[in-house]
Motif scaffolding. Sequence first.
Motif, PDB file in Angstrom:
ATOM      1  N   LYS A 271      30.844  -5.687  44.371  1.00 53.16           N
ATOM      2  CA  LYS A 271      30.749  -4.390  43.704  1.00 53.16           C
ATOM      3  C   LYS A 271      30.387  -3.308  44.704  1.00 53.16           C
ATOM      4  CE  LYS A 271      30.511  -1.642  40.094  1.00 53.16           C
ATOM      5  NZ  LYS A 271      31.710  -1.311  39.291  1.00 53.16           N
TER       6      LYS A 271
ATOM      7  N   SER B 101      25.990  -1.905  36.295  1.00 53.79           N
ATOM      8  CA  SER B 101      27.025  -2.938  36.226  1.00 53.79           C
ATOM      9  C   SER B 101      26.411  -4.333  36.232  1.00 53.79           C
ATOM     10  CB  SER B 101      28.017  -2.783  37.380  1.00 53.79           C
ATOM     11  OG  SER B 101      27.368  -2.894  38.633  1.00 53.79           O
ATOM     12  N   TYR B 102      25.329  -4.519  36.995  1.00 59.42           N
ATOM     13  CA  TYR B 102      24.674  -5.829  37.045  1.00 59.42           C
ATOM     14  C   TYR B 102      23.990  -6.153  35.716  1.00 59.42           C
ATOM     15  CZ  TYR B 102      22.083  -9.726  39.152  1.00 59.42           C
ATOM     16  OH  TYR B 102      21.578 -10.974  39.448  1.00 59.42           O
TER      17      TYR B 102
ATOM     18  N   GLU C   4      25.985 -14.330  41.114  1.00 61.27           N
ATOM     19  CA  GLU C   4      25.263 -13.064  41.076  1.00 61.27           C
ATOM     20  C   GLU C   4      25.317 -12.327  42.419  1.00 61.27           C
ATOM     21  OE1 GLU C   4      23.317 -15.908  38.118  1.00 61.27           O
ATOM     22  OE2 GLU C   4      24.004 -16.014  40.212  1.00 61.27           O
TER      23      GLU C   4
ATOM     24  N   ASP D  85      24.919  -4.976  32.785  1.00 67.91           N
ATOM     25  CA  ASP D  85      25.981  -5.257  31.822  1.00 67.91           C
ATOM     26  C   ASP D  85      26.535  -6.666  31.984  1.00 67.91           C
ATOM     27  OD1 ASP D  85      25.748  -2.737  30.764  1.00 67.91           O
ATOM     28  OD2 ASP D  85      27.434  -1.887  31.885  1.00 67.91           O
ATOM     29  N   LYS D  86      26.659  -7.118  33.233  1.00 66.69           N
ATOM     30  CA  LYS D  86      27.278  -8.423  33.510  1.00 66.69           C
ATOM     31  C   LYS D  86      26.329  -9.583  33.239  1.00 66.69           C
ATOM     32  CE  LYS D  86      30.399 -11.213  35.433  1.00 66.69           C
ATOM     33  NZ  LYS D  86      31.731 -11.459  34.831  1.00 66.69           N
ATOM     34  N   PHE D  87      25.078  -9.460  33.658  1.00 63.67           N
ATOM     35  CA  PHE D  87      24.167 -10.602  33.621  1.00 63.67           C
ATOM     36  C   PHE D  87      22.942 -10.402  32.733  1.00 63.67           C
ATOM     37  CE2 PHE D  87      26.307 -10.764  37.788  1.00 63.67           C
ATOM     38  CZ  PHE D  87      26.892 -12.026  37.710  1.00 63.67           C
TER      39      PHE D  87
ATOM     40  N   PHE E 188      28.794 -10.967  43.033  1.00 64.91           N
ATOM     41  CA  PHE E 188      29.025  -9.776  42.223  1.00 64.91           C
ATOM     42  C   PHE E 188      28.401  -8.551  42.876  1.00 64.91           C
ATOM     43  CE2 PHE E 188      27.792  -6.704  39.016  1.00 64.91           C
ATOM     44  CZ  PHE E 188      28.936  -6.562  38.252  1.00 64.91           C
TER      45      PHE E 188
END
Length: 212
Positions: free
Chosen positions: A149, A189-190, A142, A192-194, A145
């Motif tokens: 990013k 984006s965070y 995390e 969406d990813k986690f 990322f």
Amino acid sequence: MLLHLEKKDRALLLDCRSNTHVEIPVELGDYSLILVNSKVKHSLADSAYNQRREACEESVRILQESFPGIVTLRDIPDTELGKIGSILPAALFPKAKHVITECGRVHDAAKALKTGDLTGFGILLKASHQSLSNDFEVSCTELDFLAEKSWDLKGVLGSRMMGGGFGGCTINLVKNSELDSFKSQIGDSYLDKFGIKTEFIPVRISDGAQLV
């Protein structure tokens, strides 16, 4: 007794061996520091800290044969990394490398802030995170990322994890005019990813707590 060291618009360069400090002026101009809270904390942080400390202490014991008089890894300049790499076991060298290079980055960061070189300071933030992640291995998916990013976003000069690692926050140096875009892009984006909604915390360098 209350020891009041923190000063507005000043960073402290601490020497934990001599218990001394130097105030470093911080003039951010069109930029701001902002924390991004990953909202995660991995349970291996405590045991990993002890393992890193033991690795550093073992490295010093081994290196004292070739570098008489050293007390800790801070006593070795990064110009000796080639020699150190040939002495230390592969399992120890990256950890020692991180400590040695990070000590250098701290002093380089102080020089960058003194001269107002925010671009150089941002580059050091990025290099620090890469070393913490790849060599010292105290980051996590995390945090990596969030930092990586951020490096690609307009107006961001640098980003790194902070604290003990394995979760917590990154600290980011972002142009004021790009702060809203930064928060939007990182947050989306965070999520969406986690599947985690992150938190943004502005940083202001101010006077420390004192008696009133």
